[in-house]
Design a protein around this motif. Structure first.
Motif, PDB file in Angstrom:
ATOM      1  N   ARG A  14       0.832  -1.201   0.000  1.00 54.24           N
ATOM      2  CA  ARG A  14       0.000   0.000   0.000  1.00 54.24           C
ATOM      3  C   ARG A  14       0.867   1.251   0.000  1.00 54.24           C
ATOM      4  NH1 ARG A  14      -5.532   0.850   2.675  1.00 54.24           N
ATOM      5  NH2 ARG A  14      -5.747   3.108   2.649  1.00 54.24           N
ATOM      6  N   ARG A  15       0.510   2.236  -0.876  1.00 56.93           N
ATOM      7  CA  ARG A  15       1.282   3.462  -0.963  1.00 56.93           C
ATOM      8  C   ARG A  15       0.944   4.368   0.213  1.00 56.93           C
ATOM      9  NH1 ARG A  15       0.075   6.136  -6.585  1.00 56.93           N
ATOM     10  NH2 ARG A  15       1.336   7.757  -5.643  1.00 56.93           N
ATOM     11  N   PRO A  16       1.951   5.012   0.787  1.00 54.54           N
ATOM     12  CA  PRO A  16       1.663   5.988   1.842  1.00 54.54           C
ATOM     13  C   PRO A  16       0.912   7.178   1.255  1.00 54.54           C
ATOM     14  CG  PRO A  16       3.961   6.128   1.176  1.00 54.54           C
ATOM     15  CD  PRO A  16       3.393   4.922   0.472  1.00 54.54           C
ATOM     16  N   ARG A  17       0.067   7.783   2.071  1.00 58.34           N
ATOM     17  CA  ARG A  17      -0.711   8.930   1.606  1.00 58.34           C
ATOM     18  C   ARG A  17       0.227  10.089   1.304  1.00 58.34           C
ATOM     19  NH1 ARG A  17      -6.274  10.075   2.098  1.00 58.34           N
ATOM     20  NH2 ARG A  17      -6.721  12.243   1.588  1.00 58.34           N
ATOM     21  N   ASP A  18       0.011  10.720   0.171  1.00 59.13           N
ATOM     22  CA  ASP A  18       0.832  11.858  -0.235  1.00 59.13           C
ATOM     23  C   ASP A  18       0.245  13.116   0.378  1.00 59.13           C
ATOM     24  OD1 ASP A  18       2.399  13.754  -1.431  1.00 59.13           O
ATOM     25  OD2 ASP A  18       2.258  12.914  -3.447  1.00 59.13           O
ATOM     26  N   LEU A  19       0.792  13.542   1.499  1.00 56.07           N
ATOM     27  CA  LEU A  19       0.273  14.716   2.189  1.00 56.07           C
ATOM     28  C   LEU A  19       0.511  15.997   1.403  1.00 56.07           C
ATOM     29  CD1 LEU A  19       1.226  13.961   5.909  1.00 56.07           C
ATOM     30  CD2 LEU A  19      -0.943  13.556   4.729  1.00 56.07           C
ATOM     31  N   ARG A  20       1.430  15.970   0.455  1.00 60.02           N
ATOM     32  CA  ARG A  20       1.630  17.156  -0.381  1.00 60.02           C
ATOM     33  C   ARG A  20       0.354  17.497  -1.138  1.00 60.02           C
ATOM     34  NH1 ARG A  20       6.567  15.357  -4.026  1.00 60.02           N
ATOM     35  NH2 ARG A  20       5.011  13.716  -4.372  1.00 60.02           N
ATOM     36  N   ALA A  21      -0.302  16.485  -1.682  1.00 60.29           N
ATOM     37  CA  ALA A  21      -1.539  16.716  -2.425  1.00 60.29           C
ATOM     38  C   ALA A  21      -2.612  17.292  -1.511  1.00 60.29           C
ATOM     39  CB  ALA A  21      -2.018  15.424  -3.069  1.00 60.29           C
ATOM     40  N   ASP A  22      -2.722  16.747  -0.291  1.00 57.27           N
ATOM     41  CA  ASP A  22      -3.707  17.259   0.654  1.00 57.27           C
ATOM     42  C   ASP A  22      -3.399  18.699   1.038  1.00 57.27           C
ATOM     43  OD1 ASP A  22      -5.131  14.836   0.779  1.00 57.27           O
ATOM     44  OD2 ASP A  22      -3.715  14.039   2.238  1.00 57.27           O
TER      45      ASP A  22
END
Length: 394
Positions: A14-22
């Motif tokens: 599972r890919r870690p959530r990309d907080l940059r996008a958020d």
């Protein structure tokens, strides 16, 4: 391209959530709120005054990025049929949100116009047709052919997702998907193709052109099961970085002389300032497209995916808003009109500060409430104890 299902990925894949996008989506939502308030001094510092792109381009690109991550994974795991159904379900959610927002915004503006005897609100926000033919206007709003000011972003997003549902299998062939998107974009701009509106003319945001930016975001977000890099994930090179930076400087100077300081622009060559004449937002002029892609290239390489500051207290409000984009966006439209009413009473710095601070806190509160509700909804519920019948063992 069939509807066959695949086994779900292992937990470790599972890919870690990309907080940059958020984070940057949260910033875009805040900028949209600020830019929708006429006379807001803070609007001088938003993206639209610094580059030939604004929060809308950022929002659409990040929406495509998120769609590529979420629905691309569903495509590989469950097949086209189920993944496409998930996209259509999201379209339904967006459609209902748009209609509810339309009704609330129309009531808000109409009540304000009647109470304050300010018919200018109706004219400026293009709601006059609703007063003249309310039943026809409501029907056209349901058909997305009547889009008052500020209510044109969700219809754009709806049509983009419908296109995405049809072309979802092409995520596995990103170069083909991008080639088709580029060709279609060129044809749309060359022949002025557009979707019609009730009042005549085309949509304020032409989804037939904006699809290119959305699909670029999709290909950036999608990761094939083999872990291959997306075709637009260009590695950092200082020459390319310098060229991108020069382009952004060039467009800033063009924007400054052409729009912000036209008196100084008179001293520049006419051909130079004249470049802005045909830079339209409706069909995403190539200058605007290049500007948002240039910014994305610099930001993506300047901010690594695991940057520690994205988990800091300063970033948390924007990350939260980015995660709860739909309720925050809809609330921001309503809050922005209230901010306008407040600034029309007084535009002193105290009121400016109060409006912007209250707006930001309100958007964060909406995001927090939405996150709390989703968390409670997903939490496993404790089993309800069964009553013990008298005379029987518990």
């Amino acid at each position: 391209m069939d509807g066959s299902t695949r086994a779900p990925p292992a937990a470790g894949d599972r890919r870690p959530r990309d907080l940059r996008a958020d984070f940057f989506r949260g910033m875009a939502l805040w900028f949209i709120f600020i830019d929708h308030i006429p006379g807001n001094w803070l609007g001088n510092l938003t993206l639209r005054n610094l580059a030939l792109s604004d929060a809308t381009e950022a929002f659409v690109l990040l929406a495509g990025y998120a769609a590529g991550i979420a629905y691309g994974a569903a495509l590989d795991r469950d097949g086209w049929l189920f993944a496409g159904a998930q996209v259509v379900r999201r379209v339904g959610t967006l459609y209902v949100a748009h209609i509810v927002l339309f009704v609330m915004f129309t009531a808000q503006v109409g009540l304000s116009a009647a109470t304050l005897d300010a018919a200018i609100y109706i004219d400026e926000l293009h709601l006059d047709a609703f007063g003249q033919e309310p039943y026809r206007a409501l029907l056209e709003a349901l058909l997305l052919r009547f889009q008052p000011a500020f209510l044109n972003i969700l219809p754009l997003y709806i049509v983009l997702l419908l296109q995405f549902a049809l072309l979802l299998p092409l995520l596995r062939h990103p170069r083909l998907l991008l080639a088709l998107a580029v060709v279609f974009y060129a044809v749309v701009r060359a022949f002025n193709l557009e979707l019609p509106t009730w009042a005549g003319g085309g949509w304020f945001f032409n989804p037939l052109a904006w699809q290119l930016l959305f699909f670029i975001g999709c290909t950036l977000g999608y990761r094939a099961p083999d872990g291959a890099r997306p075709p637009l994930a260009i590695r950092w090179h200082w020459l390319l970085g310098a060229a991108v930076a020069l382009w952004l400087v060039f467009t800033f100077v063009l924007l400054f002389l052409g729009w912000h300081r036209p008196n100084l622009g008179l001293l520049a060559p006419r051909w130079f300032t004249g470049l802005l004449t045909d830079v339209d937002k409706t069909s995403l002029h190539p200058f605007r497209l290049l500007s948002i892609l240039a910014l994305t290239y610099l930001v993506a390489h300047a901010v690594p995916i695991g940057a520690a500051w994205l988990r800091s207290r300063m970033a948390a409000p924007f990350v939260l808003m980015g995660k709860q984009g739909l309720p925050v966006f809809c609330s921001g439209i309503l809050f922005a009109f209230l901010g306008r009413l407040a600034l029309e009473q007084s535009d002193r710095w105290t009121m400016q500060a109060a409006v912007n601070l209250a707006g930001l806190l309100s958007l964060v509160a909406v995001g927090a409430l939405a996150a709390w509700y989703k968390e409670r909804e997903r939490a496993p519920r404790a089993a309800t104890p069964q009553p013990v019948t008298p005379g029987r063992p518990a």
